[in-house]
Design an enzyme around this catalytic site. Structure first.
Site, PDB file in Angstrom:
ATOM      1  N   ASP A  42       0.822  -1.222   0.000  1.00  0.00           N
ATOM      2  CA  ASP A  42       0.000   0.000   0.000  1.00  0.00           C
ATOM      3  C   ASP A  42       0.849   1.263   0.000  1.00  0.00           C
ATOM      4  OD1 ASP A  42       0.957  -0.681   2.569  1.00  0.00           O
ATOM      5  OD2 ASP A  42      -0.493   0.639   3.514  1.00  0.00           O
ATOM      6  N   LYS A  93      -5.408   0.854   2.489  1.00  0.00           N
ATOM      7  CA  LYS A  93      -4.884   1.881   3.379  1.00  0.00           C
ATOM      8  C   LYS A  93      -5.841   3.072   3.313  1.00  0.00           C
ATOM      9  CE  LYS A  93      -1.046   4.237   2.240  1.00  0.00           C
ATOM     10  NZ  LYS A  93       0.138   3.853   2.983  1.00  0.00           N
ATOM     11  N   LYS A 129      -6.332  -0.295   6.806  1.00  0.00           N
ATOM     12  CA  LYS A 129      -5.138  -0.011   7.610  1.00  0.00           C
ATOM     13  C   LYS A 129      -4.995   1.477   7.859  1.00  0.00           C
ATOM     14  CE  LYS A 129      -0.592   0.912   6.506  1.00  0.00           C
ATOM     15  NZ  LYS A 129       0.710   0.689   5.866  1.00  0.00           N
ATOM     16  N   GLU A 185      -2.538   0.199  13.568  1.00  0.00           N
ATOM     17  CA  GLU A 185      -1.072   0.198  13.456  1.00  0.00           C
ATOM     18  C   GLU A 185      -0.430   1.392  14.151  1.00  0.00           C
ATOM     19  OE1 GLU A 185       0.498   0.083   9.440  1.00  0.00           O
ATOM     20  OE2 GLU A 185       2.561   0.094  10.146  1.00  0.00           O
ATOM     21  N   LYS A 188      -1.285  -4.192  14.419  1.00  0.00           N
ATOM     22  CA  LYS A 188      -0.028  -4.211  13.646  1.00  0.00           C
ATOM     23  C   LYS A 188       1.000  -3.342  14.352  1.00  0.00           C
ATOM     24  CE  LYS A 188       1.847  -3.199   9.055  1.00  0.00           C
ATOM     25  NZ  LYS A 188       1.613  -3.347   7.620  1.00  0.00           N
ATOM     26  N   GLY A 225       9.377  -2.449   9.465  1.00  0.00           N
ATOM     27  CA  GLY A 225       9.923  -1.208  10.010  1.00  0.00           C
ATOM     28  C   GLY A 225      11.355  -0.844   9.669  1.00  0.00           C
ATOM     29  N   GLY A 226      11.957  -1.529   8.714  1.00  0.00           N
ATOM     30  CA  GLY A 226      13.344  -1.212   8.379  1.00  0.00           C
ATOM     31  C   GLY A 226      14.324  -2.289   8.837  1.00  0.00           C
ATOM     32  N   SER A 284       2.938  -8.594   8.611  1.00  0.00           N
ATOM     33  CA  SER A 284       2.256  -7.720   7.655  1.00  0.00           C
ATOM     34  C   SER A 284       3.345  -6.823   7.096  1.00  0.00           C
ATOM     35  CB  SER A 284       1.166  -6.908   8.356  1.00  0.00           C
ATOM     36  OG  SER A 284       0.607  -5.968   7.451  1.00  0.00           O
ATOM     37  N   GLY A 314       5.970  -4.925   4.524  1.00  0.00           N
ATOM     38  CA  GLY A 314       6.078  -4.231   3.244  1.00  0.00           C
ATOM     39  C   GLY A 314       7.463  -4.496   2.692  1.00  0.00           C
ATOM     40  N   ARG A 315       8.434  -3.718   3.232  1.00  0.00           N
ATOM     41  CA  ARG A 315       9.803  -3.822   2.738  1.00  0.00           C
ATOM     42  C   ARG A 315      10.384  -5.227   2.863  1.00  0.00           C
ATOM     43  NH1 ARG A 315      11.520   1.303   6.169  1.00  0.00           N
ATOM     44  NH2 ARG A 315       9.579   0.671   7.181  1.00  0.00           N
TER      45      ARG A 315
HETATM   46  P1  13P Z   1       7.164  -2.231   6.509  1.00  0.00           P
HETATM   47  O1  13P Z   1       7.044  -3.700   6.748  1.00  0.00           O
HETATM   48  O2  13P Z   1       8.027  -1.890   5.326  1.00  0.00           O
HETATM   49  O3  13P Z   1       7.510  -1.477   7.755  1.00  0.00           O
HETATM   50  O4  13P Z   1       5.747  -1.711   6.055  1.00  0.00           O
HETATM   51  C1  13P Z   1       4.628  -2.192   6.666  1.00  0.00           C
HETATM   52  C2  13P Z   1       3.574  -1.183   6.605  1.00  0.00           C
HETATM   53  O5  13P Z   1       2.523  -1.413   6.086  1.00  0.00           O
HETATM   54  C3  13P Z   1       3.816   0.120   7.222  1.00  0.00           C
HETATM   55  O6  13P Z   1       2.621   0.790   7.362  1.00  0.00           O
END
Ligand code: 13P
Length: 344
Positions: A23, A97, A138, A179, A224, A267-268, A294, A296-297
């Site tokens: 998202d 989102k 989210k 979150e 989250k 979160g990095g 959940s 992203g990166r």
């Molecule tokens: P990350 O896993 O890259 O931190 O992203 C998750 C996410 O949806 C942040 O809102």
């Protein structure tokens, strides 16, 4: 109690599955594309996300749901099929989102703290998203650790907005992902794991207090959170075992057992660290809620790199995505092992 909300929430944290956070806002995906020298056009964004959603085995076996951005939930694949239909065919629940971003919080500590916006008109937007197929949403709040931060004003304002958002979602038959992210990428050298524990505990207690006041049904939501981990700039980094142990302890002391599941953000953290921490927590076991991802990166970085915007690289990128999804699927069961990374 709305049974549908509970069923969707449980589906989002089904055993061995987790959520793909795809998202990224238009600004964030541009930053990701810049790194691989791909222009951020609507078609390129579509091609990239279509590639992920068509990684059928990974989607079927390891991905319970996908968080989409406003543009993506309306997009069609190259062959005209709505992207939402592609992920539904693979058994994934579409999510959306709905916050409109973290903006500077006015006040004495200006320029550091953020408040997440997006409540105005949210009722109407949720109803449209539901019609477009979204069954969960989210909203991300960010809490910064720095000198004098977080302030109570920032923690309270963000927790309150999260609760108002969550109540609106449930009214619209949409499961809220709540979150509250305590950032790990601050500059603060005193941001060690114990400072993260203190701030995460404070934030989660405040969030659940606000959720209670707003009469949010805990059985119909997913939390989250960040993991309890030292800041990236902190010279004193904690071991993986300590991250797992302190994260679990913090969550057990703050998150009611009525919540069906907790799906962490990455979160990095490095891809492998995010997987290892999750697996260790599940291996400790005896948690009252499902613990999954959940990301992203940590789910997409390898795939983005392998893709590089070239159609010839689609198979390699899907392979990279599939691998991370499988590793995290195992971590959600507490069965990941570093050897499996090498074997692949
Ligand atoms: P990350 O896993 O890259 O931190 O992203 C998750 C996410 O949806 C942040 O809102």
């Amino acid at each position: 109690m709305n049974e549908m909300l509970e069923t969707v929430a449980r589906g989002m944290v089904a055993p061995g599955k987790g959520i793909l956070a795809a998202d990224e806002s238009t600004g964030t995906i541009k930053k990701r594309f810049d790194k691989i020298h791909v222009e951020s056009t609507e078609d390129n964004r579509r091609d990239y996300r279509e590639m992920l959603f068509r990684t059928t085995e990974a989607m079927k076996n390891c991905v319970s749901g996908v968080i989409l951005y406003d543009e993506t939930i309306r997009q069609k694949a190259k062959d005209g099929t709505p992207l939402v239909e592609i992920m539904k065919a693979a058994g994934s629940i579409p999510g959306i989102k709905v916050d409109t971003g973290a903006k500077a919080l006015a006040g004495p500590i200006s320029g550091i703290e953020k408040i997440t916006e997006g409540l105005d008109g949210l009722r109407e937007r949720l109803s449209e998203y539901h019609a477009l197929g979204a069954r969960f949403a989210k909203w991300r709040a960010v809490i910064t650790i720095a000198d004098g931060c977080p302030t109570w004003n920032c923690v309270k304002a963000n927790a309150h907005a999260l609760a108002r958002y969550a109540a609106l979602c449930q009214e619209a038959d949409i499961v809220p992902i709540v979150e509250p992210e305590v950032l790990m990428d601050g500059e603060h050298s005193k941001h060690d794991i114990d400072e993260c524990y203190r701030v995460t505990e404070w934030t989660l207690r405040t969030v659940f207090r606000e959720l209670y006041d707003a009469r949010v049904v805990l059985e119909g939501m997913v939390l989250k959170p960040n993991m309890v981990i030292a800041g990236q700039k902190c010279p004193k980094q904690a071991s993986a075992a300590e991250v797992a142990e302190k994260t679990l302890r913090c969550l057990k002391s703050t998150v009611p057992s009525a919540v069906p599941g907790i799906a962490f953000l990455s979160g990095g953290q490095s891809d492998e660290a995010a997987t290892e921490h999750l697996s260790l927590m599940n291996a400790i076991g005896k948690a009252p809620w499902a613990l999954t991802f959940s990301y992203g990166r940590a789910l997409q970085a390898a795939a983005l790199q392998a893709w590089g915007g070239k159609p010839d690289n689609v198979a390699a990128a899907q392979q990279a995505f599939s691998h991370r999804a499988q590793m995290n699927g195992l971590a959600a069961l507490g069965k990941w092992d570093a050897k499996l990374e090498k074997a692949a």
